[in-house]
Design an enzyme around this catalytic site. Sequence first.
Site, PDB file in Angstrom:
ATOM      1  N   SER A 114       0.936  -1.063   0.021  1.00 41.00           N
ATOM      2  CA  SER A 114       0.136  -0.156   0.115  1.00 41.00           C
ATOM      3  C   SER A 114       0.902   1.134  -0.118  1.00 41.00           C
ATOM      4  CB  SER A 114      -0.788  -0.207   1.079  1.00 41.00           C
ATOM      5  OG  SER A 114      -1.906   1.251   1.126  1.00 41.00           O
ATOM      6  N   ASP A 256      -2.658   6.096  -3.663  1.00 46.26           N
ATOM      7  CA  ASP A 256      -1.601   5.484  -3.162  1.00 46.26           C
ATOM      8  C   ASP A 256      -1.085   4.571  -3.839  1.00 46.26           C
ATOM      9  OD1 ASP A 256      -3.635   3.737  -2.620  1.00 46.26           O
ATOM     10  OD2 ASP A 256      -2.945   2.947  -0.919  1.00 46.26           O
ATOM     11  N   ASP A 258      -0.948   0.987  -4.357  1.00 43.51           N
ATOM     12  CA  ASP A 258      -1.831  -0.156  -5.061  1.00 43.51           C
ATOM     13  C   ASP A 258      -3.425   0.363  -5.491  1.00 43.51           C
ATOM     14  OD1 ASP A 258      -2.730   0.207  -2.151  1.00 43.51           O
ATOM     15  OD2 ASP A 258      -3.681  -1.636  -2.346  1.00 43.51           O
ATOM     16  N   ASP A 260      -5.956   2.090  -4.134  1.00 44.95           N
ATOM     17  CA  ASP A 260      -7.171   1.527  -3.581  1.00 44.95           C
ATOM     18  C   ASP A 260      -7.606   3.052  -2.530  1.00 44.95           C
ATOM     19  OD1 ASP A 260      -5.481   1.172  -1.410  1.00 44.95           O
ATOM     20  OD2 ASP A 260      -6.560  -0.413  -0.561  1.00 44.95           O
TER      21      ASP A 260
END
Length: 496
Positions: A114, A256, A258, A260
């Site tokens: 993340s 961010d 990834d 999400d």
Amino acid sequence: MTHTVSIADLMARSGVAFGTSGARGLVTAMTDEVCFAYTCAFLQHLSFIGQFAPGRPVAVAGDLRPSTPRIMAACAAAIRHMDGKVDNCGFVPSPAVAAYAFARGIPSLMVTGSHIPDDRNGIKFNRTDGEVLKPDEQGIRAQSVDLPDLFDGEGMLKAAQPLPPPVDAATPYIARYVDAFGPEALSGVTLGVYEHSAVGRDILVALVGALGGKAVRLGRSDKFIPVDTEAVRPEDQQLARAWAAERKLDAILSTDGDSDRPLLADERGAWMRGDVLGILCARALGIGAVATPVSCNSAVELSGLFDAVRRTRIGSPFVIEAMNALAAEGQTSVCGYEANGGFLLATPVKVEGRTLGALPTRDAVLPILATLVDARRQCVALSALLAQLPARYTFSERLQNYPTAQSQALIAHLEQGSETDVLHRLTAMFGGIAGEAGGIDRTDGLRVHFKGGDIIHLRPSGNAPELRCYTESDSSERAASLNEQALVLVRDYRIG
């Protein structure tokens, strides 16, 4: 030849344990053997609850940090070992691989750390029907796995097989939003896309064009940048203001690592808070019931926009549990969002007469698009859209390299004794910056309500050696100043 390992023991030995967003740890600790074992345990647990069987596909994807391809290969080897088939979705956002898998009723996993620095990584697991919840985490941790003799003395695969050719998870993810909002939804709008090292950067650019807008690519990086949507770096704040002024942009979009968790800056280059973006998105979609963590902006209640608001602990599993409860209670349109801006859609909704299907996992694209489309529909700038909400402002930052044990010891000390004792202690600690403490909320960490209207919320991070501090006040400047002062007091505080 095989040997049996207990996942609970392996978590303790490796330091790679479950937090609020899956298993995470140092890249050096996430050996192929550890990642292989966790993936086998995940599939064993799903087999026990009837969500996996030999021969079934498992979708795999990853973000752009350097360690991700190796870990994806280790996870794929575990899927093959469990007689599963690997659907390689390549490098796509976490919600894209989840949507691909949910549509097919198959499990999925995303290799990502993340927003945290790239000396760490992680694996996010999804059931066939949604994210793994806390009972699933317990089920995975309870597994014992028979590991084959595939690893060297360092825990690395002796011979890693290449992943199969990728399947296309990006196109249906893009189509989901084009079909819902329509090809003219952003017509006439010029949007900067801060690409940095986000895995969804090309998808964001494609979406802007497919919805009729003009995308301006900004800040692409081949080196991983740990963009945290809850604590935006000063350099990213400066970049956004400069881009907005120089390029005459209507907004700036980003995510961010990834992709999400969203970042959306207004026409002046001011990044909007994720919890406010969640409110604006829910309003734009006509949502009736909202689940959101206790750390999020209280404007969600003060606005009077929603029939029901359910507060939760921090983390998408808790938000999902609350969304499920709201739906079971008869709410027909339900969503959730987090302070980081990730938006979860529990039920289908109508968008201009078109149906947008549920996606009960954290997503960055929906809150960005729904808010931009609503601003265009109202013919107002994003800053004016934000001004329609009650004037409550949140801010969050963290003390880095602050051990979890130290965070927990601090919270335990502050909570000692009766509620009167606790309020006196908190007033003594923070009274000089916030006044008299009037109430506490222990839903997750220690959230202190002061009689003057300010809020200070301390919480140990679930996946890094950090202490999070959330503050809320009646101006953005006050919320930021309060946060800075509170972190200084915490850093210098000595127990005993």
